[in-house]
Design a protein around this motif. Structure first.
Motif, PDB file in Angstrom:
ATOM      1  N   LEU A  12      -4.523  16.886   7.709  1.00 61.89           N
ATOM      2  CA  LEU A  12      -3.727  15.736   7.300  1.00 61.89           C
ATOM      3  C   LEU A  12      -4.187  15.341   5.898  1.00 61.89           C
ATOM      4  CD1 LEU A  12      -1.648  13.588   8.244  1.00 61.89           C
ATOM      5  CD2 LEU A  12      -3.603  12.190   8.893  1.00 61.89           C
ATOM      6  N   THR A  13      -3.252  15.255   4.964  1.00 59.02           N
ATOM      7  CA  THR A  13      -3.581  14.923   3.581  1.00 59.02           C
ATOM      8  C   THR A  13      -3.313  13.439   3.325  1.00 59.02           C
ATOM      9  OG1 THR A  13      -3.018  17.158   2.869  1.00 59.02           O
ATOM     10  CG2 THR A  13      -3.075  15.459   1.166  1.00 59.02           C
ATOM     11  N   ILE A  14      -4.274  12.784   2.653  1.00 54.28           N
ATOM     12  CA  ILE A  14      -4.124  11.382   2.258  1.00 54.28           C
ATOM     13  C   ILE A  14      -4.377  11.309   0.762  1.00 54.28           C
ATOM     14  CG2 ILE A  14      -4.890   9.019   2.601  1.00 54.28           C
ATOM     15  CD1 ILE A  14      -5.961   9.886   5.333  1.00 54.28           C
ATOM     16  N   GLU A  15      -3.390  10.822   0.029  1.00 53.46           N
ATOM     17  CA  GLU A  15      -3.494  10.736  -1.429  1.00 53.46           C
ATOM     18  C   GLU A  15      -3.379   9.294  -1.903  1.00 53.46           C
ATOM     19  OE1 GLU A  15      -0.355  13.220  -2.935  1.00 53.46           O
ATOM     20  OE2 GLU A  15      -1.494  15.043  -2.577  1.00 53.46           O
ATOM     21  N   ASN A  16      -3.885   9.047  -3.104  1.00 50.82           N
ATOM     22  CA  ASN A  16      -3.780   7.760  -3.803  1.00 50.82           C
ATOM     23  C   ASN A  16      -4.545   6.634  -3.117  1.00 50.82           C
ATOM     24  OD1 ASN A  16      -2.091   9.023  -5.664  1.00 50.82           O
ATOM     25  ND2 ASN A  16      -0.279   8.515  -4.479  1.00 50.82           N
ATOM     26  N   LEU A  17      -5.674   6.958  -2.500  1.00 53.91           N
ATOM     27  CA  LEU A  17      -6.518   5.911  -1.923  1.00 53.91           C
ATOM     28  C   LEU A  17      -7.241   5.178  -3.046  1.00 53.91           C
ATOM     29  CD1 LEU A  17      -8.130   7.723   1.126  1.00 53.91           C
ATOM     30  CD2 LEU A  17      -6.685   5.701   1.210  1.00 53.91           C
ATOM     31  N   PRO A  18      -7.416   3.864  -2.924  1.00 53.39           N
ATOM     32  CA  PRO A  18      -8.191   3.134  -3.929  1.00 53.39           C
ATOM     33  C   PRO A  18      -9.674   3.513  -3.829  1.00 53.39           C
ATOM     34  CG  PRO A  18      -7.575   1.690  -2.138  1.00 53.39           C
ATOM     35  CD  PRO A  18      -6.907   3.002  -1.877  1.00 53.39           C
ATOM     36  N   ASP A  19     -10.481   2.955  -4.710  1.00 52.26           N
ATOM     37  CA  ASP A  19     -11.918   3.267  -4.727  1.00 52.26           C
ATOM     38  C   ASP A  19     -12.625   2.856  -3.447  1.00 52.26           C
ATOM     39  OD1 ASP A  19     -11.711   4.365  -7.248  1.00 52.26           O
ATOM     40  OD2 ASP A  19     -12.198   2.484  -8.257  1.00 52.26           O
ATOM     41  N   GLU A  20     -12.241   1.711  -2.897  1.00 55.07           N
ATOM     42  CA  GLU A  20     -12.883   1.221  -1.681  1.00 55.07           C
ATOM     43  C   GLU A  20     -11.886   1.236  -0.530  1.00 55.07           C
ATOM     44  OE1 GLU A  20     -15.111  -2.407  -2.032  1.00 55.07           O
ATOM     45  OE2 GLU A  20     -15.455  -2.031  -4.161  1.00 55.07           O
ATOM     46  N   LEU A  72       0.837  -1.181   0.000  1.00 58.43           N
ATOM     47  CA  LEU A  72       0.000   0.000   0.000  1.00 58.43           C
ATOM     48  C   LEU A  72       0.882   1.246   0.000  1.00 58.43           C
ATOM     49  CD1 LEU A  72      -2.685  -1.154   2.586  1.00 58.43           C
ATOM     50  CD2 LEU A  72      -2.871  -1.143   0.119  1.00 58.43           C
ATOM     51  N   SER A  73       2.102   1.092  -0.522  1.00 59.97           N
ATOM     52  CA  SER A  73       3.082   2.181  -0.475  1.00 59.97           C
ATOM     53  C   SER A  73       2.690   3.359  -1.353  1.00 59.97           C
ATOM     54  CB  SER A  73       4.469   1.666  -0.860  1.00 59.97           C
ATOM     55  OG  SER A  73       4.436   1.153  -2.175  1.00 59.97           O
ATOM     56  N   SER A  74       1.738   3.174  -2.268  1.00 53.78           N
ATOM     57  CA  SER A  74       1.334   4.288  -3.124  1.00 53.78           C
ATOM     58  C   SER A  74       0.484   5.306  -2.360  1.00 53.78           C
ATOM     59  CB  SER A  74       0.571   3.780  -4.345  1.00 53.78           C
ATOM     60  OG  SER A  74      -0.622   3.146  -3.929  1.00 53.78           O
ATOM     61  N   ILE A  75      -0.055   4.921  -1.190  1.00 53.27           N
ATOM     62  CA  ILE A  75      -0.838   5.853  -0.377  1.00 53.27           C
ATOM     63  C   ILE A  75       0.124   6.815   0.310  1.00 53.27           C
ATOM     64  CG2 ILE A  75      -2.398   6.102   1.589  1.00 53.27           C
ATOM     65  CD1 ILE A  75      -3.516   3.342   0.913  1.00 53.27           C
ATOM     66  N   THR A 108      -8.082  -1.465   2.958  1.00 53.81           N
ATOM     67  CA  THR A 108      -8.490  -1.535   1.560  1.00 53.81           C
ATOM     68  C   THR A 108      -8.617  -3.005   1.174  1.00 53.81           C
ATOM     69  OG1 THR A 108      -6.285  -1.675   0.580  1.00 53.81           O
ATOM     70  CG2 THR A 108      -7.112   0.533   1.109  1.00 53.81           C
ATOM     71  N   ARG A 109      -9.006  -3.257  -0.065  1.00 48.24           N
ATOM     72  CA  ARG A 109      -9.063  -4.643  -0.542  1.00 48.24           C
ATOM     73  C   ARG A 109      -7.674  -5.251  -0.626  1.00 48.24           C
ATOM     74  NH1 ARG A 109     -13.550  -5.806  -5.045  1.00 48.24           N
ATOM     75  NH2 ARG A 109     -15.301  -5.448  -3.671  1.00 48.24           N
ATOM     76  N   GLU A 110      -6.654  -4.423  -0.792  1.00 49.25           N
ATOM     77  CA  GLU A 110      -5.284  -4.909  -0.917  1.00 49.25           C
ATOM     78  C   GLU A 110      -4.642  -5.219   0.428  1.00 49.25           C
ATOM     79  OE1 GLU A 110      -6.237  -1.933  -2.606  1.00 49.25           O
ATOM     80  OE2 GLU A 110      -6.733  -3.207  -4.298  1.00 49.25           O
ATOM     81  N   GLY A 111      -5.206  -4.692   1.507  1.00 52.21           N
ATOM     82  CA  GLY A 111      -4.621  -4.949   2.814  1.00 52.21           C
ATOM     83  C   GLY A 111      -4.888  -3.823   3.789  1.00 52.21           C
ATOM     84  N   VAL A 112      -4.040  -3.739   4.789  1.00 53.53           N
ATOM     85  CA  VAL A 112      -4.199  -2.775   5.869  1.00 53.53           C
ATOM     86  C   VAL A 112      -2.907  -1.989   6.028  1.00 53.53           C
ATOM     87  CG1 VAL A 112      -4.542  -2.532   8.365  1.00 53.53           C
ATOM     88  CG2 VAL A 112      -5.831  -4.245   7.104  1.00 53.53           C
ATOM     89  N   ARG A 113      -3.046  -0.698   6.252  1.00 52.00           N
ATOM     90  CA  ARG A 113      -1.877   0.135   6.547  1.00 52.00           C
ATOM     91  C   ARG A 113      -2.147   0.878   7.846  1.00 52.00           C
ATOM     92  NH1 ARG A 113       1.126   4.703   2.862  1.00 52.00           N
ATOM     93  NH2 ARG A 113       2.529   5.404   4.495  1.00 52.00           N
ATOM     94  N   LEU A 114      -1.196   0.822   8.753  1.00 51.71           N
ATOM     95  CA  LEU A 114      -1.274   1.528  10.023  1.00 51.71           C
ATOM     96  C   LEU A 114      -0.188   2.587  10.010  1.00 51.71           C
ATOM     97  CD1 LEU A 114      -2.771   1.509  12.741  1.00 51.71           C
ATOM     98  CD2 LEU A 114      -0.972   0.050  13.617  1.00 51.71           C
TER      99      LEU A 114
END
Length: 119
Positions: free
Chosen positions: A56-64, A42-45, A105-111
């Motif tokens: 706090l800005t969050i970019e490149n989140l997937p659709d879900e 999930l490194s693209s987030i 996300t569907r790809e996994g979890v990021r903390l």
């Protein structure tokens, strides 16, 4: 995936003369390894700035996705979706300290560890 072996032992009576019989069955179960989920890419987030004082800005989140914010002792805070607009979370009204942003996300979890620091 992790392969788990589960042994099941069944007791039963075969006949009055022979007494109890024991049957053992081993079943293999595929179970996702929770560590694998956390290792998902999930490194693209992008999450910035850190420390943060206002937004706090969050970019490149997937659709879900689902975002949850926890304080340092693990308490779930404000519903982030109510504060999340245009890729930004307003943290101006929150006290200084360490927080944890949980992104699922569907790809996994990021903390991600966030520090709120007032100017």
């Amino acid at each position: 995936m992790k392969l788990i072996y589960l042994s099941i032992i069944c007791y039963g009576l075969m006949s009055a003369a022979s007494g109890q019989s024991i049957h053992a069955v081993t079943v293999a179960i595929n179970q996702p390894d929770p560590c694998e989920v956390l290792k998902s890419d999930l490194s693209s987030i992008k999450i910035y700035p850190n420390p943060v004082s206002a937004f706090l800005t969050i970019e490149n989140l997937p659709d879900e996705y689902k975002i949850t914010l926890f304080n340092a002792i693990g308490q779930k805070l404000i519903p982030v979706m109510n504060q999340f607009s245009g890729g930004k979370i307003n943290v101006e009204g929150m006290p200084e300290g360490v927080y944890f942003l949980h992104i699922m996300t569907r790809e996994g979890v990021r903390l991600h560890k966030i520090k709120i620091q007032k100017p």
